[in-house]
Write an enzyme that holds these catalytic residues in place. Structure first.
Site, PDB file in Angstrom:
ATOM      1  N   GLU A 277       0.837  -1.313  -0.139  1.00 11.30           N
ATOM      2  CA  GLU A 277      -0.377  -0.028  -0.068  1.00 11.30           C
ATOM      3  C   GLU A 277       0.675   1.360   0.159  1.00 11.30           C
ATOM      4  O   GLU A 277       2.150   1.527   1.114  1.00 11.30           O
ATOM      5  CB  GLU A 277      -0.813  -0.151   1.233  1.00 11.30           C
TER       6      GLU A 277
ATOM      7  N   THR B 137      -8.520   6.193  -2.392  1.00 10.40           N
ATOM      8  CA  THR B 137      -9.941   6.448  -2.621  1.00 10.40           C
ATOM      9  C   THR B 137     -11.763   5.139  -1.970  1.00 10.40           C
ATOM     10  O   THR B 137     -12.257   6.038  -2.079  1.00 10.40           O
ATOM     11  CB  THR B 137     -10.043   5.914  -3.989  1.00 10.40           C
TER      12      THR B 137
ATOM     13  N   ILE C 125     -22.848   2.872   0.096  1.00  8.90           N
ATOM     14  CA  ILE C 125     -23.943   1.990   0.669  1.00  8.90           C
ATOM     15  C   ILE C 125     -23.719   1.040  -0.614  1.00  8.90           C
ATOM     16  O   ILE C 125     -23.038   0.860  -0.617  1.00  8.90           O
ATOM     17  CB  ILE C 125     -24.901   2.506  -0.695  1.00  8.90           C
TER      18      ILE C 125
ATOM     19  N   HIS D 221     -24.474  -1.835  -2.197  1.00 12.64           N
ATOM     20  CA  HIS D 221     -25.392  -1.386  -3.723  1.00 12.64           C
ATOM     21  C   HIS D 221     -26.788  -2.874  -4.134  1.00 12.64           C
ATOM     22  O   HIS D 221     -25.179  -3.876  -4.065  1.00 12.64           O
ATOM     23  CB  HIS D 221     -24.523  -0.874  -4.854  1.00 12.64           C
TER      24      HIS D 221
ATOM     25  N   LYS E  22     -24.629   9.779 -11.250  1.00  6.41           N
ATOM     26  CA  LYS E  22     -26.569   9.002 -10.242  1.00  6.41           C
ATOM     27  C   LYS E  22     -26.375  10.067  -8.936  1.00  6.41           C
ATOM     28  O   LYS E  22     -27.907   9.088  -9.070  1.00  6.41           O
ATOM     29  CB  LYS E  22     -25.620   7.979  -9.054  1.00  6.41           C
TER      30      LYS E  22
ATOM     31  N   ILE F 205     -12.673   0.888 -11.025  1.00  5.14           N
ATOM     32  CA  ILE F 205     -13.144   0.332  -9.521  1.00  5.14           C
ATOM     33  C   ILE F 205     -14.191   1.120  -9.191  1.00  5.14           C
ATOM     34  O   ILE F 205     -13.191   2.037  -8.192  1.00  5.14           O
ATOM     35  CB  ILE F 205     -13.351  -0.608  -9.199  1.00  5.14           C
TER      36      ILE F 205
ATOM     37  N   SER G 248     -17.476   4.238  -8.019  1.00  2.00           N
ATOM     38  CA  SER G 248     -18.011   4.409  -6.037  1.00  2.00           C
ATOM     39  C   SER G 248     -19.166   2.948  -5.936  1.00  2.00           C
ATOM     40  O   SER G 248     -19.049   2.645  -4.189  1.00  2.00           O
ATOM     41  CB  SER G 248     -19.370   5.402  -6.291  1.00  2.00           C
TER      42      SER G 248
ATOM     43  N   CYS H 205     -13.696   9.765  23.545  1.00  3.28           N
ATOM     44  CA  CYS H 205     -13.853  11.209  22.851  1.00  3.28           C
ATOM     45  C   CYS H 205     -15.234  10.971  22.956  1.00  3.28           C
ATOM     46  O   CYS H 205     -15.937   9.648  23.288  1.00  3.28           O
ATOM     47  CB  CYS H 205     -13.372  10.093  21.590  1.00  3.28           C
TER      48      CYS H 205
ATOM     49  N   CYS I  51     -18.003  18.178  18.024  1.00 11.06           N
ATOM     50  CA  CYS I  51     -16.713  19.098  18.146  1.00 11.06           C
ATOM     51  C   CYS I  51     -15.900  18.860  17.255  1.00 11.06           C
ATOM     52  O   CYS I  51     -14.289  20.014  17.708  1.00 11.06           O
ATOM     53  CB  CYS I  51     -16.335  18.746  19.875  1.00 11.06           C
TER      54      CYS I  51
END
Lengths: 420, 476
Positions: free
Chosen positions: B40, B49, B56, B58, B259, B344, B346, B410, B447
């Protein structure tokens, strides 16, 4: 396992949420007034609220009649609450409601606290960069004054080298001071208003001490930088002219929003202008048994003013504990532009005197000694001239008109009289 | 971790890119007797990305019938749905409503349903305005009807690639982060030399899953065929208090080119609005724009007017890896021992597991020897960072067993010290604050650090033995 059955439950007379100036002062006064078992919950590891990390002087003037630093003040008010017999619990976050009880998460367990009265004293916070929709990249080095203060004063960290401070209210000048303590230089200070919003003396002092140029009528229109901030783009709101200022730190100051989550989760009505719970002069919210005090009611006032709110709320809380009836009818009080907000902002059949005997009024632009009127259904309840006010500081509005409000007469409006 | 150490640097397969797709491929190949490297360029898994998508799951109802994308999205939907259950990927079965705002849009419903059926999805159902407003009472006025897509759900965008990579790493895959591949050299018998700034490794096969840079890696491997044009999508995330305003994924009627902008709840309990779509030059420029944000606000005002009263918690920008082709670009070349999964867009989060299966078969056909490993993939359970099930702070049993889960650090996102500790000790620990955000949600809340922005980085530094200045990217 049934989750509910595993939750330990306990009861109290009053639960105060938030151990800042308002919550701690409320606890002290409640104990003195014989309110019984008073439990103060705070999610931070140390009590005291924002003053813990506001290291400058000037705390305690109106409530304690002396001057001290924020951390000293925080320690002092926490001690006072403990001395008065309140139970102080830190690292205890109220995460929601189970009916009328508070759900609490703390290292000692997940539990419920069922109190006969609840005082919300959760304070307010500065709107961060996304809430202000400032475009650009998302590098590190973008923060609020509170985070800056915690880095410098609680962690002893250097925040960066060269900062741009967004905003020019009291807190913005405190950010300048913090930057200098943290070894950073403030390259510029910006405000969209035509002038700063603090006391002239602060502004003059800052100009001499830090030599930071104040750009009025100026917006931060973009942030640039990959992993760390490299520059901001400033736009002159009058000319549209843009320019870049190099910096590795951007501090977004002021632009307060009450931390109103628990109020909303309880279905408590918010005032549309303050965004805090709507309260009557006794600081009763729209939900029976729930009160709110301090900066959860509106954008920030100083710590001593919040503390005096806390002291004030005790009377109505005690009245409720003694079986006093929760006022059913509430008349909302709104204001018209250029007035910004008013607090308290509801009139009920209860007491009419707000904390310190005054309503707080702010405006969206600076107004020097404006004439203001209070009107209900076309009927003028009060008119008079106020001291100067602006987006960053309040004027006091006397409260004698509140007794004349007609419970069935519709909303009360505060406005500048129409000038022909 | 792995018995096979980095220093050897000799692999059967080197996968370039550890986003959704690369990580899913690594997980798939980890089932076999193969020495696999997952390389990577960025500092973390899923940090390119993959990190800024619309989250979603799909169904593929609006895909192009007969396309590879249509097939892989449909298959990937079912795979990810089952996988979410298996390893604990936050997911909520909300379903989607595709809303028509005028007669012209309404007139396209028949074609959309037909398209869905040609893609093998038969559960699209028309919903009248009455039912629509009953199910979405806060929808802005003027909607004339909707198509219900009952299997279009919301999913955590961060957990899937982390889960894939975690399983892969536990099964012996070498994850090498912050190692951008700068050159590939084909050496006849022995395969490939893979050059990164940290040195050179060898691999018999290369799998290109480099997302936005898949075209560059494709060219490094001596191929032409597609060019990635990053398409910027800006997203606005609203405060959690707005969550009751929206019940389903609210889709617009798509046009020829896009879309469009949707409104959806998130598994973290927020409401999301976006994305915009603009082709941009730079593969690194994830800046938001005043125009994009203003456009979204205007649209939000119409779609769900009550959103306007809510605070904005975050603005995200994602770059989709669009190419000149309308379909995914996937293949394997046995002669070169090179495979690729590019373009590839969304839908990649949904299709990732199906892409991995498909590419496995392509590799098999191209001659990669796939011999099943003795041990099946290790079972894992990912930390729950979604709102559909109780988070650690809300679990009396966990807090009682370990007080660190009762120590909320947090406040806005209710992340406990125990969870940050666990992340730091996990198989793929975070290397920066963004990595911590994706694993725990710390610092992601309303915050934006007002309360915990100084504390959490110090905690990460302490728990991972690193320097705060480095974690905060402070110039030295």
């Amino acid at each position: 396992m049934n989750e509910a059955s595993a939750v330990a439950g306990e009861t109290a007379d009053v639960a105060v949420v938030g151990a800042g100036p308002a919550g701690l002062a409320a606890a002290v006064q409640l104990r003195r007034a014989g309110a019984g078992r008073v439990v103060v919950l705070d999610r931070e590891a140390e009590p005291g609220g924002i003053p813990r990390h506001a290291k400058h002087q000037g705390f305690g003037i109106r409530d304690l009649h002396r001057v001290m630093s924020g951390p000293r003040y925080a320690a002092r008010i926490a001690e006072a609450a403990i001395d008065a017999g309140a139970e102080l619990r830190t690292e205890a976050q109220v995460t929601g409601w189970a009916g009328g009880a508070l759900e609490v998460t703390a290292p000692r367990g997940r539990s419920r606290l069922d109190a006969r009265a609840v005082v919300l004293a959760t304070g307010c916070r500065e709107r961060p960069r996304p809430a202000r929709l400032v475009p650009g990249s998302r590098p590190q080095g973008v923060m609020t004054t509170s985070m800056l203060q915690q880095l410098v004063y609680l962690r002893g960290e250097s925040p960066g080298r060269r900062a741009v401070v967004v905003g020019a209210e009291h807190v913005s000048f405190s950010a300048l001071l913090t930057l200098s303590h943290g070894g950073a230089r403030a390259a510029a200070m910006t405000t969209e208003h035509p002038r700063h919003q603090t006391l002239a003396a602060f502004r003059a002092g800052a100009a001499m001490r830090f030599r930071t140029p104040l750009h009025t009528r100026t917006a931060v229109s973009a942030i640039r930088g990959r992993r760390r901030v490299e520059a901001v783009e400033l736009t002159d709101l009058d000319t549209g002219v843009r320019r870049e200022v190099e910096c590795d730190l951007v501090v977004f100051t002021a632009d307060w929003i009450p931390d109103h989550e628990l109020a909303v989760l309880a279905g408590i009505e918010l005032d549309p202008l303050t965004r805090g719970p709507a309260v009557d002069p006794g600081l009763r919210t729209s939900r029976a048994g729930v009160f709110a005090a301090g900066n959860v009611l509106h954008g920030a006032e100083t710590a001593d003013v919040a503390a005096l709110d806390g002291r004030h709320v005790a009377a109505a809380v005690v009245g409720h504990l003694e079986g006093g009836e929760w006022p059913a009818a509430r008349v909302p009080v709104h204001c018209e532009r250029p007035l910004g907000w008013i607090a308290p902002n509801a009139i009920t059949g209860g007491d009419h005197a707000p904390p310190r005997g005054r309503f707080l009024l702010r405006s969206t632009e600076r107004l020097a000694r404006p004439r203001v009127e209070v009107v209900q259904a076309g009927r003028r309840l009060w008119a008079g001239r106020l001291r100067g006010l602006g987006p960053g500081h309040s004027a006091r509005l006397p409260h004698d008109w509140a007794a004349g409000v007609d419970a069935g007469g519709g909303p009360v409006t505060i406005r500048l009289p129409f000038v022909r | 971790m792995s018995a096979r150490s980095h220093s050897e640097g000799s692999y059967d397969v080197a996968i370039v890119g550890a986003g959704d797709v690369g990580s899913a491929i690594a997980r798939e190949l980890a089932r076999f007797e193969l020495r696999v490297a997952l390389i990577e360029a960025g500092a973390d898994v899923g940090a390119g990305t993959s990190k800024a998508n619309t989250a979603i799951l799909h169904t593929g109802f609006d895909a192009k019938p007969g396309s590879l994308e249509a097939r892989l999205v449909a298959r990937g939907h079912d795979l990810l749905l089952a996988y979410a259950d298996e390893v604990g990927v936050p997911l909520e079965r909300t379903g989607a409503l595709l809303v028509a705002w005028d007669a012209e849009q309404h007139g396209r419903f028949a074609a959309i349903r037909e398209n869905a059926e040609r893609c093998g999805y038969g559960r699209v159902r028309e919903v009248g305005a009455g039912e629509l407003y009953e199910r979405e009472p806060r929808l802005g006025p003027g909607a004339v009807g909707a198509l219900e897509v009952p299997d279009e759900h919301i999913v955590c965008p961060f957990t899937p690639p982390l889960a894939f990579a975690t399983q892969a790493v536990l099964a012996g895959v070498d994850l090498r982060r912050s190692e951008p591949v700068v050159a590939l050299e084909r050496r006849d018998d022995r395969g490939w030399l893979v050059e990164t700034p940290r040195g050179t490794l060898t691999a018999r096969w290369i799998v290109n899953a480099a997302g936005l840079r898949s075209d560059e890696v494709h060219r490094m491997a001596g191929n032409e065929g597609f060019t990635v044009t990053p398409r910027r999508g800006e997203l606005i995330v609203f405060d959690k208090l707005s969550r009751p305003l929206v019940n389903h994924v609210l889709l617009p009627v798509p046009t020829e080119t896009t879309k469009g902008v949707l409104v959806a709840p998130t598994v973290f309990g927020n409401v999301m609005l976006g994305p915009t779509a603009a082709d941009v030059e730079s593969k690194d420029d994830t800046s938001s724009t005043a125009e994009g944000l203003a456009y979204l606000r205007r649209l939000g005002d119409r779609l769900v007017p009550d959103l306007a009263a809510h605070e904005i918690t975050a603005v995200y920008v994602g770059l989709r890896a669009a190419t000149e082709h309308s379909d995914y670009q996937i293949g394997a070349d046995g002669g070169d021992r090179y495979a690729w999964a590019g373009g590839i867009r969304s839908t990649g989060l949904t299709s990732s597991m199906a892409i991995a299966e498909h590419l496995r078969d392509e590799l098999d056909r191209a001659g990669l020897k796939l011999e099943e490993a003795d041990e099946s993939l290790p079972a894992i359970r990912m930390p729950n960072i979604g709102e559909a099930a109780p988070r650690p702070y809300a679990r009396p049993d966990l807090v009682a067993a370990d007080p660190e889960y009762g120590r909320v650090v947090c406040f806005c996102e209710r992340v406990t010290r125990g969870e940050i500790r666990d992340a730091a000790a996990s198989a793929i620990p975070p290397t920066d604050l963004d990595g911590l955000r994706r694993r725990t949600r710390a610092l992601m809340g309303r915050c934006q650090g007002f309360f915990c922005g100084a504390h959490v980085p110090a905690l990460l530094a302490e728990l991972s033995g690193r320097d705060v200045a480095e974690i905060m990217e402070r110039p030295g």
